[in-house]
Design a protein around this motif. Sequence first.
Motif, PDB file in Angstrom:
ATOM      1  N   ASN A 293       0.861  -1.182   0.000  1.00 46.90           N
ATOM      2  CA  ASN A 293       0.000   0.000   0.000  1.00 46.90           C
ATOM      3  C   ASN A 293       0.896   1.231   0.000  1.00 46.90           C
ATOM      4  OD1 ASN A 293       0.911  -0.143   2.682  1.00 46.90           O
ATOM      5  ND2 ASN A 293      -1.031   0.586   3.531  1.00 46.90           N
ATOM      6  N   ASN A 294       0.294   2.407  -0.153  1.00 38.59           N
ATOM      7  CA  ASN A 294       1.090   3.619  -0.339  1.00 38.59           C
ATOM      8  C   ASN A 294       1.950   3.944   0.877  1.00 38.59           C
ATOM      9  OD1 ASN A 294       1.813   6.004  -1.920  1.00 38.59           O
ATOM     10  ND2 ASN A 294       0.677   7.170  -0.374  1.00 38.59           N
ATOM     11  N   SER A 295       1.440   3.644   2.066  1.00 41.30           N
ATOM     12  CA  SER A 295       2.212   3.982   3.266  1.00 41.30           C
ATOM     13  C   SER A 295       3.252   2.915   3.604  1.00 41.30           C
ATOM     14  CB  SER A 295       1.268   4.192   4.461  1.00 41.30           C
ATOM     15  OG  SER A 295       0.519   3.020   4.708  1.00 41.30           O
ATOM     16  N   VAL A 299       1.091  -5.472   2.622  1.00 45.54           N
ATOM     17  CA  VAL A 299       1.480  -6.113   1.366  1.00 45.54           C
ATOM     18  C   VAL A 299       0.327  -6.988   0.894  1.00 45.54           C
ATOM     19  CG1 VAL A 299       3.156  -7.548   0.152  1.00 45.54           C
ATOM     20  CG2 VAL A 299       3.891  -6.230   2.145  1.00 45.54           C
ATOM     21  N   VAL A 300       0.007  -6.855  -0.404  1.00 46.65           N
ATOM     22  CA  VAL A 300      -0.942  -7.770  -1.040  1.00 46.65           C
ATOM     23  C   VAL A 300      -0.109  -8.801  -1.806  1.00 46.65           C
ATOM     24  CG1 VAL A 300      -2.924  -7.990  -2.580  1.00 46.65           C
ATOM     25  CG2 VAL A 300      -2.498  -5.809  -1.391  1.00 46.65           C
ATOM     26  N   PHE A 301      -0.203 -10.064  -1.406  1.00 49.55           N
ATOM     27  CA  PHE A 301       0.439 -11.145  -2.135  1.00 49.55           C
ATOM     28  C   PHE A 301      -0.617 -11.882  -2.960  1.00 49.55           C
ATOM     29  CE2 PHE A 301       3.544 -10.901   1.443  1.00 49.55           C
ATOM     30  CZ  PHE A 301       4.725 -10.823   0.717  1.00 49.55           C
ATOM     31  N   ASP A 366      -6.606   2.599   0.552  1.00 47.97           N
ATOM     32  CA  ASP A 366      -5.828   1.564  -0.121  1.00 47.97           C
ATOM     33  C   ASP A 366      -6.756   0.880  -1.127  1.00 47.97           C
ATOM     34  OD1 ASP A 366      -3.615   2.084   1.548  1.00 47.97           O
ATOM     35  OD2 ASP A 366      -4.386   0.724   3.086  1.00 47.97           O
ATOM     36  N   ILE A 367      -6.585   1.250  -2.403  1.00 48.24           N
ATOM     37  CA  ILE A 367      -7.441   0.731  -3.467  1.00 48.24           C
ATOM     38  C   ILE A 367      -6.551   0.243  -4.595  1.00 48.24           C
ATOM     39  CG2 ILE A 367      -9.285   1.268  -5.117  1.00 48.24           C
ATOM     40  CD1 ILE A 367     -10.291   3.396  -3.168  1.00 48.24           C
ATOM     41  N   MET A 368      -6.867  -0.943  -5.121  1.00 45.02           N
ATOM     42  CA  MET A 368      -6.004  -1.569  -6.119  1.00 45.02           C
ATOM     43  C   MET A 368      -6.837  -2.079  -7.282  1.00 45.02           C
ATOM     44  SD  MET A 368      -3.318  -4.647  -5.332  1.00 45.02           S
ATOM     45  CE  MET A 368      -2.635  -5.688  -6.634  1.00 45.02           C
ATOM     46  N   VAL A 369      -6.300  -1.907  -8.491  1.00 48.40           N
ATOM     47  CA  VAL A 369      -6.908  -2.515  -9.680  1.00 48.40           C
ATOM     48  C   VAL A 369      -6.034  -3.700 -10.063  1.00 48.40           C
ATOM     49  CG1 VAL A 369      -5.675  -0.938 -11.247  1.00 48.40           C
ATOM     50  CG2 VAL A 369      -7.731  -2.133 -12.039  1.00 48.40           C
ATOM     51  N   GLN A 370      -6.675  -4.762 -10.546  1.00 46.03           N
ATOM     52  CA  GLN A 370      -5.932  -6.011 -10.716  1.00 46.03           C
ATOM     53  C   GLN A 370      -6.523  -6.849 -11.841  1.00 46.03           C
ATOM     54  OE1 GLN A 370      -6.030  -8.252  -7.103  1.00 46.03           O
ATOM     55  NE2 GLN A 370      -4.788  -9.924  -7.885  1.00 46.03           N
TER      56      GLN A 370
END
Length: 464
Positions: A293-295, A299-301, A366-370
């Motif tokens: 994430n930005n901070s 961790v996204v695994f 915390d936003i993610m495109v995948q």
Amino acid sequence: MLASRRALTLVGAVIALAMAGLPAQAADIPAPGEIVMSPNIAHVTNVPKPEALADINTDMAFQGDYAYVGNYYGFSIYDIRKPKRTSLVSSVVCPGGQMDVSVHGNLLFGSVDSSRSDDSCSSTGQSASIKESWEGVRIFDISDKANPRYIKSVETNCGSHTHTLVPDRRGRNVYIYVSSYSPNANFPDCQPPHDLISIIKVPLRDPAAASVISAPNLFPDGGFPGVPGQYPDGKSATTGCHDITAYPEKGIAAGACMGEGILMDIRDPERPRVTATVRDETNFAFWHSATFNNSGTKVVFTDELGGGSRATCNPEIGPTRGANAYYDIVRGQLVFKSYFKIARHQDATENCVAHNGSLIPVKGKDIMVQAWYQGGISVVDFTDSANPQEIAFFERGPDDTAPPLSGGFWSAYYYNGYIYGSDFNLGLDVLKINDPRTNRANGVRFDDLNAQTQESYRERGHHH
């Protein structure tokens, strides 16, 4: 991943036959090629894959008004100054999978993890058991976007499946962390055990002097030994890393290393040091990629169960395998919080599993495109890492332009107001999300994006 592309077509046909007798999953699976998406996503355009690049599209990088898209056959450069009118500028035919790409200044780096007769763009595939074989990293000068120029190759042991750029603080050099795995006793340059990465140093004033400066062993204890078993129950042993994501300004990196996830201290980029490791013997078959994430506190695994060539988005596999896992970093250790997997069941012909993505730069969130291969593109809010929520999606029905289980989005990244998706067979898609939870990101501008080299958007981005 897709290390064994050559076997894919055959595997797909066998699996399709084996599954032909199974009952259909959900009745709401779209028709082949039909687009379905959430109301807050718009499909801006699709640019078909260039005819010159006969194989599948892979990973992407961005710089200024350009997108760079890898392909097993080379790479392409697109003009995205006006995303609705995204257009092809040039394609370079230079075969050698996966050709994952990253860019820095006037340089483009491409990973080659398939044994070639030599390092040239006219090379042919040959067995890595032949001593004269080449695989590693190719370096191109992209100052002229219409005519990229191949300037240097760097051979690395076991090739380069993926790579990660780590610029030094003075701007004099860029380091490349080369990830490769699965050694073979019959291959002269890829002997087991293979518990290391190769580090290439590229002097920016003289990129033709790039060379491997070290190959640190990340797993002196041998790493996770694996769990024997056939798909979907086996777990990969650690014999190298699949992917490393660096966050240079914070001096940290996260590695997805087949059998485990790791944190590293990279304040000295020439001497990365593993500081924490985590394993998941219940659900994770293959630790594939990592995103902070930005901070830099999470961790996204991702778990690439089945190597990207299996249909894992179904009730049989369930919601915790082939999924994302969210970890908080607490006192330097990785603490598991939750899993996320797309809830839309896919057809038995659709390869679908967690794959590459990037953050959408919304301050304080915390936003993610995948990408999920044929599962499409998903946007997930993981601000509460114990309770991630999908907030948008885009997908097509089964890709009937190719053999079963060999289509979909390799990667999906957010760059300067738009989402870009690299589709195996169907080219480059441009999407626009319009949602109060993400619209603040429209004001954040980046000079470039290499998804495996994260930059803080608090300091880097600025509002127009």
